[in-house]
Design an enzyme around this catalytic site. Structure first.
Site, PDB file in Angstrom:
ATOM      1  N   ARG A  94       0.829  -1.209   0.000  1.00  0.00           N
ATOM      2  CA  ARG A  94       0.000   0.000   0.000  1.00  0.00           C
ATOM      3  C   ARG A  94       0.861   1.254   0.000  1.00  0.00           C
ATOM      4  O   ARG A  94       0.544   2.251  -0.639  1.00  0.00           O
ATOM      5  CB  ARG A  94      -0.910  -0.011   1.246  1.00  0.00           C
ATOM      6  CG  ARG A  94      -1.744   1.237   1.474  1.00  0.00           C
ATOM      7  CD  ARG A  94      -2.754   1.470   0.389  1.00  0.00           C
ATOM      8  NE  ARG A  94      -3.531   0.275   0.078  1.00  0.00           N
ATOM      9  CZ  ARG A  94      -4.416   0.199  -0.918  1.00  0.00           C
ATOM     10  NH1 ARG A  94      -4.647   1.240  -1.701  1.00  0.00           N
ATOM     11  NH2 ARG A  94      -5.061  -0.943  -1.160  1.00  0.00           N
ATOM     12  N   ASN A 354      -2.159  -3.576   8.566  1.00  0.00           N
ATOM     13  CA  ASN A 354      -3.109  -4.666   8.361  1.00  0.00           C
ATOM     14  C   ASN A 354      -3.403  -4.878   6.873  1.00  0.00           C
ATOM     15  O   ASN A 354      -2.610  -4.477   6.034  1.00  0.00           O
ATOM     16  CB  ASN A 354      -4.362  -4.474   9.210  1.00  0.00           C
ATOM     17  CG  ASN A 354      -4.762  -5.794   9.851  1.00  0.00           C
ATOM     18  OD1 ASN A 354      -4.971  -6.772   9.156  1.00  0.00           O
ATOM     19  ND2 ASN A 354      -4.808  -5.837  11.175  1.00  0.00           N
ATOM     20  N   HIS A 356      -5.263  -3.677   4.460  1.00  0.00           N
ATOM     21  CA  HIS A 356      -5.174  -2.586   3.486  1.00  0.00           C
ATOM     22  C   HIS A 356      -3.722  -2.181   3.266  1.00  0.00           C
ATOM     23  O   HIS A 356      -3.324  -1.844   2.144  1.00  0.00           O
ATOM     24  CB  HIS A 356      -6.019  -1.387   3.944  1.00  0.00           C
ATOM     25  CG  HIS A 356      -6.287  -0.402   2.860  1.00  0.00           C
ATOM     26  ND1 HIS A 356      -5.633   0.800   2.776  1.00  0.00           N
ATOM     27  CD2 HIS A 356      -7.107  -0.458   1.780  1.00  0.00           C
ATOM     28  CE1 HIS A 356      -6.070   1.451   1.707  1.00  0.00           C
ATOM     29  NE2 HIS A 356      -6.958   0.709   1.090  1.00  0.00           N
ATOM     30  N   CYS A 357      -2.940  -2.212   4.320  1.00  0.00           N
ATOM     31  CA  CYS A 357      -1.536  -1.774   4.235  1.00  0.00           C
ATOM     32  C   CYS A 357      -0.680  -2.708   3.380  1.00  0.00           C
ATOM     33  O   CYS A 357       0.380  -2.301   2.904  1.00  0.00           O
ATOM     34  CB  CYS A 357      -0.905  -1.713   5.616  1.00  0.00           C
ATOM     35  SG  CYS A 357      -1.819  -0.762   6.828  1.00  0.00           S
ATOM     36  N   ILE A 358      -1.101  -3.958   3.228  1.00  0.00           N
ATOM     37  CA  ILE A 358      -0.242  -4.922   2.506  1.00  0.00           C
ATOM     38  C   ILE A 358      -0.739  -5.176   1.085  1.00  0.00           C
ATOM     39  O   ILE A 358      -0.275  -6.107   0.428  1.00  0.00           O
ATOM     40  CB  ILE A 358      -0.112  -6.251   3.291  1.00  0.00           C
ATOM     41  CG1 ILE A 358      -1.469  -6.947   3.453  1.00  0.00           C
ATOM     42  CG2 ILE A 358       0.540  -6.000   4.650  1.00  0.00           C
ATOM     43  CD1 ILE A 358      -1.359  -8.414   3.910  1.00  0.00           C
TER      44      ILE A 358
END
Ligand code: KQY
Length: 364
Positions: A94, A354, A356-358
C-alpha cells in the site's frame, strides 16, 4: 515505461479512482523481515497467503518476493496468483507500490512518490528503505505503465483515501509530521494532492488510530465505502484514549463537505478491545536499530477499517475479539454486492499494519 517528470496527472486528465471502482488486479509483497514479523515471518506469511487467496477469487494478484523467498512463495501461493522476484526492504505494498491513476479512455499510469520508511531519520521505522523506494518504478515497468516521477514528495499510499469524485481524506498527524515534508506548508501539500490525485477537496482529519506508528495513516481510521459515505473507527468507551481521537474525526467530518458539496454520511465501525503485544511475540522479533522492535504490553493499532475492497469481496481483519462478528456484519451491510471475508490478522498487525496496508489495487 515512460518516466513523466514535467507533467502532472491532473494536467493530463488522470485521476485516482476510488478503491470500490473495478480493479485489474492487486499487488502484494511477501513478508520476511525479522524485526517486523515475529519468528522469521512464518505466521505472517500464512496470513498473507490467506489474503492473497481471498483477493484472487475476483482479481489477479501479483506477489513480489525476494530471491530467497521466491520458491517458498511459489509453493505457498495458489497457481492463480502470480509470483515475481523483486527485492524490497519490507512488505507494505500500500505504501510504496505505485498509486495508480486513470483517464477517461481507461489508460492507467502510476505515481512514484518518495518513500522514507514513515519518517526517515526523524521518526522513521527502519533504515535503509532504498529498495522499497524503487518498487513503484519497478512495478510500473512490470505492468508496462507510464509513471509520474514525484520522489521529491514523501507520501505513502496508506496516508490517502479518495472517493474518485474529487475528494481526498488524509490526517494532519501524518501529512504534517516532521519526518515527511517538513519544508512544506499544509497548502503546498494540499496542492500536490490536487495535482497528482486530481482532487479539488482535501479533508484533513486531525489524527488516526492511537499508537499507529505511521503517524496515524488515514487507512486505519477512515475509509470511503462509496462517494459520500465513509466508515470511521469508533469506540463507545470514553475511558479509551481512542474515544476523543475518533470523536474529533467525527466532528471534523460533520462540519465539512466533500467535492460534490455533500456532508459525508459516516458509519461507525466499532474497534476491537485494545490489542497488546505479548512477551512471547516480542521474543520472536529481532531488534531494530539497537532497540527492541516492540515492548511487551505495547498497544497495537488494531482497527477493522484496514480492509481491502476487491472486485467481488471485502477482505477484512479479525482479531479473535467479540467485536469481530459485529464489524463483519457492519461491512456486509455497507457492501451488499460483495462477500465479506474475515481473516485472522494478528500476525499482520504485529508488523505494524493490516490488510489494506499490505495490498495495492490496480484500477481497470
Ligand atoms: O502502512 C503501515 N501500517 C505500515 C507500517 C509499517 C511498520 C513497520 N514495522
Amino acid at each position: 515505461m515512460r518516466l513523466i517528470k514535467d507533467r502532472t496527472p491532473a494536467e493530463d486528465g488522470f485521476r485516482m479512482p476510488g478503491e470500490f471502482e473495478p480493479h485489474e488486479g492487486c499487488i502484494m509483497i511477501f513478508p520476511e523481515r525479522p524485526d517486523s514479523w515475529q519468528y522469521g515471518g512464518y505466521a505472517a506469511r500464512k496470513a498473507f497467503v490467506q489474503v492473497a487467496e481471498a483477493i484472487s477469487q475476483s482479481e489477479k494478484v501479483t506477489v513480489c518476493a525476494s530471491a530467497s523467498q521466491y520458491d517458498n512463495a511459489r509453493a505457498m501461493l495458489p497457481e492463480t496468483v502470480r509470483v515475481v522476484e523483486m527485492s524490497s526492504n519490507d512488505a507494505w505494498a500500500r505504501d510504496y507500490a505505485p498509486t495508480f491513476v486513470k483517464n477517461d479512455s481507461g489508460e492507467i499510469r502510476g505515481i512514484d512518490w518518495g518513500f522514507n520508511a514513515w519518517g526517515g531519520l526523524s521518526d522513521g521505522l527502519y533504515f535503509p528503505w532504498d529498495k522499497d523506494n524503487q518498487m513503484a518504478r519497478k512495478i510500473c515497468d512490470l505492468f508496462d505503465r507510464d509513471v509520474y516521477h514525484k520522489r521529491d514528495f514523501i507520501l505513502e499510499g496508506g496516508s490517502i483515501h479518495v472517493d474518485g469524485e474529487g475528494t481526498c481524506i488524509v490526517t494532519e498527524s501524518c501529512l504534517l509530521s516532521k519526518g515527511r515534508n517538513p519544508d512544506m506548508r499544509r497548502e503546498q501539500i494540499e496542492q500536490v494532492l490536487r495535482d497528482y490525485l486530481n482532487v479539488s477537496v482535501v479533508l484533513w482529519l486531525p489524527c488516526g488510530i492511537y499508537n499507529d506508528e505511521t503517524n496515524g495513516h488515514v487507512d486505519n481510521i477512515c475509509a470511503f465505502v462509496k462517494p459520500g459515505e465513509a466508515v470511521l473507527a469508533w469506540t463507545d468507551d470514553r475511558n479509551d484514549v481512542q474515544y476523543e481521537m475518533s470523536k474529533a474525526c467525527l466532528e471534523y467530518l460533520e462540519n465539512n463537505t466533500d467535492a460534490a458539496g455533500r456532508r459525508i454520511k459516516v458509519h461507525k465501525l466499532m474497534l476491537p478491545a485494545p490489542v497488546t503485544v505479548t512477551a512471547d511475540e516480542c521474543a520472536g522479533l529481532d531488534a531494530c536499530r539497537d532497540e527492541p522492535a516492540r515492548i511487551p504490553g505495547e498497544r497495537l493499532a488494531a482497527s477493522y477499517v484496514n480492509f481491502y475492497i476487491a472486485n467481488a469481496n471485502i477482505v477484512m481483519p479479525g482479531f479473535g475479539d467479540p467485536m469481530d462478528e459485529r464489524a463483519k456484519e457492519t461491512l456486509q451491510s455497507l457492501f451488499p454486492e460483495r462477500e465479506v471475508i474475515q481473516i485472522y490478522a494478528r500476525d499482520i498487525l504485529i508488523g505494524g499494519g493490516n490488510i489494506h496496508c499490505i495490498t495495492q489495487q490496480i484500477p481497470r
